[in-house]
Every structure is written in structure tokens, then in C-alpha cells.
Design a protein around this motif. Structure first.
Motif, PDB file in Angstrom:
ATOM      1  N   MET A   1       5.832  11.960  23.677  1.00 22.01           N
ATOM      2  CA  MET A   1       7.286  11.915  23.503  1.00 22.01           C
ATOM      3  C   MET A   1       8.268  12.219  24.596  1.00 22.01           C
ATOM      4  SD  MET A   1       8.590  11.026  20.438  1.00 22.01           S
ATOM      5  CE  MET A   1       7.530  11.873  19.147  1.00 22.01           C
ATOM      6  N   ILE A   2       9.081  11.091  24.861  1.00 20.20           N
ATOM      7  CA  ILE A   2       9.866  11.198  25.773  1.00 20.20           C
ATOM      8  C   ILE A   2      11.340  11.562  25.436  1.00 20.20           C
ATOM      9  CG2 ILE A   2      10.745  10.138  27.913  1.00 20.20           C
ATOM     10  CD1 ILE A   2       8.256   8.435  28.184  1.00 20.20           C
ATOM     11  N   TYR A   3      12.011  12.688  26.044  1.00 20.26           N
ATOM     12  CA  TYR A   3      13.486  12.793  25.903  1.00 20.26           C
ATOM     13  C   TYR A   3      13.988  12.880  27.257  1.00 20.26           C
ATOM     14  CZ  TYR A   3      11.743  14.730  21.380  1.00 20.26           C
ATOM     15  OH  TYR A   3      11.055  14.873  20.231  1.00 20.26           O
ATOM     16  N   LYS A   4      15.468  12.535  26.971  1.00 17.81           N
ATOM     17  CA  LYS A   4      16.211  12.612  28.210  1.00 17.81           C
ATOM     18  C   LYS A   4      17.451  13.372  27.953  1.00 17.81           C
ATOM     19  CE  LYS A   4      15.915   9.211  31.006  1.00 17.81           C
ATOM     20  NZ  LYS A   4      16.147   7.974  31.729  1.00 17.81           N
ATOM     21  N   ALA A   5      18.271  13.894  28.940  1.00 18.92           N
ATOM     22  CA  ALA A   5      19.545  14.636  28.666  1.00 18.92           C
ATOM     23  C   ALA A   5      20.660  14.373  29.557  1.00 18.92           C
ATOM     24  CB  ALA A   5      19.164  16.175  28.619  1.00 18.92           C
ATOM     25  N   VAL A   6      21.956  14.146  29.171  1.00 19.03           N
ATOM     26  CA  VAL A   6      22.844  14.250  29.955  1.00 19.03           C
ATOM     27  C   VAL A   6      23.935  15.365  29.658  1.00 19.03           C
ATOM     28  CG1 VAL A   6      24.935  12.800  30.178  1.00 19.03           C
ATOM     29  CG2 VAL A   6      22.896  11.742  29.642  1.00 19.03           C
ATOM     30  N   ILE A   7      24.384  15.802  30.918  1.00 19.91           N
ATOM     31  CA  ILE A   7      25.506  16.836  30.769  1.00 19.91           C
ATOM     32  C   ILE A   7      26.669  16.226  31.305  1.00 19.91           C
ATOM     33  CG2 ILE A   7      26.109  19.023  31.671  1.00 19.91           C
ATOM     34  CD1 ILE A   7      23.136  19.452  32.272  1.00 19.91           C
ATOM     35  N   LEU A   8      27.712  16.244  30.601  1.00 20.87           N
ATOM     36  CA  LEU A   8      29.020  15.920  30.958  1.00 20.87           C
ATOM     37  C   LEU A   8      30.047  16.775  31.580  1.00 20.87           C
ATOM     38  CD1 LEU A   8      29.795  13.886  27.383  1.00 20.87           C
ATOM     39  CD2 LEU A   8      28.893  13.015  29.405  1.00 20.87           C
ATOM     40  N   VAL A   9      30.128  16.605  32.965  1.00 19.43           N
ATOM     41  CA  VAL A   9      30.645  17.414  33.946  1.00 19.43           C
ATOM     42  C   VAL A   9      32.115  17.238  34.138  1.00 19.43           C
ATOM     43  CG1 VAL A   9      28.445  18.134  34.867  1.00 19.43           C
ATOM     44  CG2 VAL A   9      29.855  16.513  35.904  1.00 19.43           C
ATOM     45  N   GLY A  10      32.763  16.105  33.722  1.00 22.50           N
ATOM     46  CA  GLY A  10      34.263  15.982  33.833  1.00 22.50           C
ATOM     47  C   GLY A  10      34.657  15.657  35.344  1.00 22.50           C
ATOM     48  N   GLY A  11      35.932  16.133  35.632  1.00 19.71           N
ATOM     49  CA  GLY A  11      36.186  15.703  37.051  1.00 19.71           C
ATOM     50  C   GLY A  11      37.295  16.623  37.642  1.00 19.71           C
ATOM     51  N   PRO A  12      37.572  16.358  38.648  1.00 18.52           N
ATOM     52  CA  PRO A  12      38.752  17.123  39.265  1.00 18.52           C
ATOM     53  C   PRO A  12      40.040  17.231  38.692  1.00 18.52           C
ATOM     54  CG  PRO A  12      38.294  15.325  40.653  1.00 18.52           C
ATOM     55  CD  PRO A  12      37.239  15.284  39.678  1.00 18.52           C
TER      56      PRO A  12
END
Length: 383
Positions: A1-12
Motif C-alpha cells: 500500500m502506497i501513501y503520500k503526504a503533503v504539508i502546507l507551509v504557506g509563505g512569507p
């Protein structure tokens, strides 16, 4: 089973509420419990079997995260971490849609999406188990907060028997529910079809004067989650563990306490212990190996001491974060505070705040200060 993740870090262009600390380091990289905020996200993601890649998505300069990515390769060798930069702020779902091909590469079964500005125990494996019991496209992590602060978050109304989300409102003007979104999601890849529909709807939107509305931002909360409730495709997994949103510098102190408590459960060797001829340790304390503490000092509970910090004789520190190269002279006292990089606290000086509680960011009430973590920025002297 393959999972992936995204972390939303925003911006300056964001993070102004995190000043003065964000003047020196982006909020996602601010050290809490000895590690950057998003290091704790990676730590939790590393425990998901089959998850091999994490994408950081935001609109900081590429160089901002390079050192963190290099360190992550050492700390989490089983995870490949990359940073994908938006050409401008695209909204909380816009970056996901813009990089949809990269996210779906290698055909992951499901995708975690985590906001960078949250702290909790990240029950990701539990979310997977729950997600596989329903036929929705998204499982959202939820928690209950006090009624009086609920309207500061995205509020959920659920069907108790199966936890389907019937209604979602982002920061409602009146009370809807005290069950709120924690900003952590598990999506099926079919969510990108829903995002495409949302983008088409936005492109065809006109105002009351039949003038086409130009809006190139895609918002996860309003444009994606609300339509999912209408099609019975959004479900909530509720956690009863502590959850903290890291919006202001004050919120870093309770987040620090939360992660120190997790260290005690999962890796107690990270924490400082009382030893003969050593300082007095009360409760949970993390110290970087390069920091020095005089044996007559008393430290804790809920204290993190960063690299190359020097703590003198008779010093008392409680519920605080002491950042790199800070120097606290003899008999200094630091309570409910953050001491910035390279700052100096003089002999017999006292820096004291008051604790924050219940997700409240209110500092004054009826003209009286009710809570305030004391914050010293970079390279300050307090005598």
C-alpha cells in the motif's frame, strides 16, 4: 500500500501574527521541543507504513527549506522530502491542484494533507483505519473545543452513527458546533476530480451584474470541503487528545509542553533527568547537548533549552522556550516566556508571562491583562 503526504507551509506574506519570532525564522521551522514545527509532522508520518514521500508545498524561496530537507534525510531516511514552490499564493487547495501530477506520481492509494501550523499527536494510522470503513473521499481529523472559542475554527456537524459530516462552516459568525477541524486530512486521489470541478465552477462564476468574477485561489475549506458534505463524501475522525493551533508566539509554549509529554511516552531518553551534582529538574525538560546548566539552577516543568544556551547559578526556568545562544545570568528567573536567539538575561532579572488556555488568543479583557506569554526577540538584552 502506497501513501503520500503533503504539508502546507504557506509563505512569507503570512505569519505576521507570529512576530517577532517569524522575523528570524519561518513559522514552520520555528523550534519547538528541540525540533522545527514540521519535524514533528514528519516524525508522525514516518510511522505510517507504506509512506515514502512527503511534499512541502508553499511559496517561500526554495532555499528556505533546504537545510531542513537535508536534516530530514538524516533523521528520516525512509522518507523522501521535497519542496514544491507555488509561483504565487494559490490558496489552501490551489497548491494541491497545481502540483496534482507530482502528488499522484507512483499512484498512491491515499494522500495525507497536513497544515503546518498545528501541534498534536497526529493519529494518522487510526485515520487510515477509519477511512477504510466508509465510502467517502475525505476523512478530516476533528476535536471538540470550548463553545466560546469554536467560531475561530472550521466547525463540523456530524451524523453520530457513522460520523458523516453533514455541514461544514469556516469560522461561522454564530455558534454551529464545538466539533472543529484540526487541519489534518486523508484524501482519496479522486479528490482531484472534485478540485477540477471546483476550478471550473470558479471560472464560470459571475456576480450580480453578470460580470465574471476573477478568483484564481482554490480554498480547501470553502471550495472543496463544503461541496463534499453535500455529496456525503466527508467524514470526521474525532480525537480526544490535546490539539493546538500555532498562530501566535504564545501558542508555541503549550505546543512545547504537548511534544515534551509525547517524548515522555515514546522516547523518554530525550528528556533531562535528575542526576547527582546536576541541576534540579522538575517535570519535563529537553536540553540540547551543547547547552550548559549550572548545578544550582532549577529547571521545569515544560522547558526546552536550545543549542549553546548558558544558564547561570540559581536560575529558575518554567514553562518556557530558550532559543540558541541565549545567556541567562545568575539568579535570573524566566516563567511562561520565549527567550530569543542570542539574547541575554541579566543577573537577578525576571522575565514572566502568564499561561494561555483553551485556544484563546485574547490578551486583555475589560481593560485587564488576562494572559500574555513574554516574548524576547533576537539579540536582546534584559537587565
Amino acid at each position: 500500500m502506497i501513501y503520500k503526504a503533503v504539508i502546507l507551509v504557506g509563505g512569507p506574506s503570512r505569519g505576521t501574527r507570529f512576530r517577532p519570532l517569524s522575523l528570524n525564522v519561518p513559522k514552520p521551522l520555528f523550534p519547538i521541543a528541540g525540533h522545527p514545527v514540521i519535524w514533528h509532522h514528519l516524525d508522525a508520518l514516518s510511522k505510517v507504513e507504506g509512506l515514502k514521500e512527503v511534499l512541502l508545498i508553499g511559496f517561500y524561496e526554495d532555499s528556505v527549506f533546504q537545510r531542513f530537507i537535508d536534516d530530514a534525510a538524516r533523521d528520516f531516511p525512509q522518507i523522501y522530502v521535497r519542496y514544491l514552490r507555488e509561483y504565487q499564493s494559490l490558496g489552501t487547495a490551489g497548491g494541491l491542484y497545481h502540483f496534482r501530477d507530482e502528488i499522484q506520481r507512483n499512484d498512491p492509494r491515499q494522500i495525507f494533507v497536513l497544515n503546518a501550523d498545528v501541534a498534536c499527536n497526529f493519529p494518522l494510522n487510526e485515520m487510515i483505519k477509519f477511512h477504510n470503513t466508509h465510502r467517502g473521499l475525505c476523512t478530516i481529523l476533528g476535536t471538540k473545543v470550548a463553545r466560546e472559542v469554536a467560531n475561530r475554527f472550521g466547525c463540523l456537524v456530524e451524523k453520530p452513527e457513522n460520523h458523516e459530516v453533514l455541514h461544514y462552516v469556516e469560522k461561522p459568525e454564530s455558534f454551529i458546533s464545538n466539533l472543529i477541524s484540526c487541519g489534518i486530512y486523508l484524501f482519496d486521489c479522486a479528490i482531484f476530480t472534485e478540485m477540477k470541478k471546483a476550478m471550473q465552477n470558479k471560472a464560470n462564476r459571475v456576480d450580480q451584474d453578470q460580470i465574471q468574477v476573477q478568483d484564481d485561489k482554490l480554498r480547501l475549506e470553502q471550495d472543496i470541503l463544503r461541496p463534499l458534505t453535500e455529496s456525503s463524501k466527508l467524514f470526521v475522525y474525532e480525537t480526544t487528545d490535546t490539539w493546538i493551533q500555532i498562530k501566535t508566539p504564545s501558542s508555541a509554549v503549550p505546543a512545547n509542553a504537548l511534544y515534551l509529554e509525547q517524548y515522555q511516552k515514546t522516547d523518554p531518553d530525550r528528556l533531562l533527568k535528575n542526576v547527582p551534582d546536576g541541576p534540579t529538574i522538575v517535570g519535563l525538560v529537553y536540553k540540547h547537548p551543547t547547552a550548559t546548566i549550572d548545578p544550582t539552577a532549577k529547571i521545569g516543568p515544560n522547558v526546552t533549552i536550545g543549542p549553546r544556551v548558558v544558564i547561570g547559578k540559581g536560575v529558575r526556568i518554567k514553562d518556557s522556550i530558550i532559543l540558541d545562544n541565549a545567556d541567562i545570568k545568575n539568579n535570573g528567573c524566566v516563567l511562561y516566556s520565549i527567550i530569543g536567539w542570542d539574547s541575554k538575561i541579566g543577573n537577578w532579572s525576571r522575565v514572566e508571562g502568564t499561561p494561555t488556555t483553551d485556544h484563546s488568543t485574547t490578551v486583555t479583557q475589560n481593560g485587564v491583562k488576562i494572559q500574555s506569554i513574554s516574548i524576547l526577540g533576537m539579540d536582546l538584552q534584559f537587565e
